[in-house]
Design a protein around this motif. Structure first.
Motif, mmCIF file in Angstrom:
data_model
loop_
_atom_site.group_PDB
_atom_site.id
_atom_site.type_symbol
_atom_site.label_atom_id
_atom_site.label_comp_id
_atom_site.label_asym_id
_atom_site.label_seq_id
_atom_site.Cartn_x
_atom_site.Cartn_y
_atom_site.Cartn_z
ATOM 1 N N LYS A 161 -53.795 -15.694 -36.591
ATOM 2 C CA LYS A 161 -54.615 -14.368 -36.197
ATOM 3 C C LYS A 161 -53.273 -12.800 -35.821
ATOM 4 C CE LYS A 161 -55.500 -18.404 -31.842
ATOM 5 N NZ LYS A 161 -54.787 -18.222 -30.407
ATOM 6 N N VAL A 162 -53.798 -11.940 -35.855
ATOM 7 C CA VAL A 162 -53.248 -10.324 -36.085
ATOM 8 C C VAL A 162 -52.959 -10.820 -34.963
ATOM 9 C CG1 VAL A 162 -53.125 -8.564 -36.148
ATOM 10 C CG2 VAL A 162 -54.844 -10.171 -37.542
ATOM 11 N N HIS A 163 -51.502 -10.669 -34.360
ATOM 12 C CA HIS A 163 -50.357 -9.586 -33.376
ATOM 13 C C HIS A 163 -51.170 -8.760 -32.456
ATOM 14 C CE1 HIS A 163 -46.289 -12.783 -33.144
ATOM 15 N NE2 HIS A 163 -47.582 -12.902 -33.490
ATOM 16 N N SER A 164 -51.577 -8.734 -31.764
ATOM 17 C CA SER A 164 -51.979 -7.161 -31.043
ATOM 18 C C SER A 164 -51.701 -7.220 -29.512
ATOM 19 C CB SER A 164 -53.183 -7.142 -31.248
ATOM 20 O OG SER A 164 -54.688 -7.724 -30.321
ATOM 21 N N ALA A 165 -52.259 -5.997 -28.771
ATOM 22 C CA ALA A 165 -51.668 -5.215 -27.959
ATOM 23 C C ALA A 165 -52.671 -5.538 -27.238
ATOM 24 C CB ALA A 165 -50.579 -4.079 -27.673
ATOM 25 N N GLY A 166 -54.100 -5.525 -27.453
ATOM 26 C CA GLY A 166 -55.522 -5.964 -26.612
ATOM 27 C C GLY A 166 -55.742 -6.372 -26.263
ATOM 28 N N MET A 200 -58.362 -11.463 -29.239
ATOM 29 C CA MET A 200 -57.557 -11.807 -29.969
ATOM 30 C C MET A 200 -58.186 -11.648 -31.552
ATOM 31 S SD MET A 200 -55.560 -13.212 -31.513
ATOM 32 C CE MET A 200 -55.274 -13.439 -29.244
ATOM 33 N N GLN A 256 -43.417 -9.591 -40.765
ATOM 34 C CA GLN A 256 -44.813 -8.642 -40.294
ATOM 35 C C GLN A 256 -44.326 -7.738 -40.008
ATOM 36 O OE1 GLN A 256 -47.970 -11.377 -39.234
ATOM 37 N NE2 GLN A 256 -48.621 -9.042 -39.662
#
Lengths: 138, 138
Positions: free
Chosen positions: A71-76, A79, A129
């Motif tokens: 999973k890519v950490h994001s603020a959106g 996922m 990361q």
DNA sequence: GTCTTAAATAAGAACGAGTCTTATTTGAAA
DNA sequence: TTTCAAATAAGACTCGTTCTTATTTAAGAC
């Protein structure tokens, strides 16, 4: 990536091979835009219009457990997924939902060096990361 | 933080002062656990049971625009917020939804140094944050 | 090749974090 | 104190994600 190579990826790890898993993995390997699940469903269904939405979510979770996908950490609000498993970092657009890879061995070495001599109390590091936020300029 | 200090934070930036904004900012300053919006709503409503959910979401967006609060990138299904605005990094639990601050000037200097001599084509950097993933051990 | 069975999938209902709508209230400038 | 653009309350709504249940299937055993 060819189908037989994708099958090998699964077989080599002792994972059951299904057409749905092949399709999802193929879709992930065919893009480097860190797609959301919905985007991935679009891509998968171009060739396999019948695959159920819930199946794709389930397969993604399974791949994450198996270490094939992260999973890519994001603020959106949705996922994002990444099947490129080498240590790398990400560029985040502050304007759009674009996320790109940033890969540099020197940076990895610097971080390695820094954390070798500096342990964090009560915490065992497993992955590091860098999130580089800014604006893409064309 | 005292109410009058919170009011100053808003006034000094020329932002309208409302009881709801004070309550949300107070809740944010009272915790360092990077709460989700829902968690924040719980905290706010302990003292102000009548404040509407939508209002709190709206205030959070407003604070982000104003630079008082940042969204925390995460892999979870809910957004997390952080009102600690100095440059810092985060420790992410791989087991739980715990997110803790990691602050070190030497690390900031190393990153500064690295990116000073190395620009990224077609990208203007505005913020850099390290995501350190692993396990908290007690 | 066939059988067997735990695991995977299809289809769509259900959930819930976050957003939107509309009427009402209010902060703060004049 | 008046004025009004901006903020809020209340709750309906959206839509990405999860859950449920019946059906199908991969792959090991024979």
């Amino acid at each position: 990536m060819s189908n037989s190579k994708i099958i090998s990826v699964l077989k080599d790890r002792g994972l059951k091979v299904t057409p749905q898993r092949i399709a999802v993995l193929d879709a992930l390997y065919s893009t480097n835009e860190h797609p959301s699940a919905e985007k991935l469903i679009d891509i998968v269904r171009r060739n396999n219009p019948h695959i159920a939405k819930g199946t794709i979510y389930k397969i993604l979770d399974f791949f994450i457990e198996s270490g094939l996908v992260k999973k890519v950490h994001s603020a959106g609000d949705r996922m994002r997924y990444d099947a490129f498993t080498e240590r790398h970092h990400h560029l985040y657009s502050l304007d759009t939902d674009r996320i790109e890879d940033y890969h540099d061995e020197e940076l990895n070495a610097i971080l390695e060096e820094y954390f070798k001599k500096r342990s964090i109390p009560h915490f065992r590091i497993e992955d590091i990361q860098l999130h580089i936020k800014g604006k893409f300029i064309e």
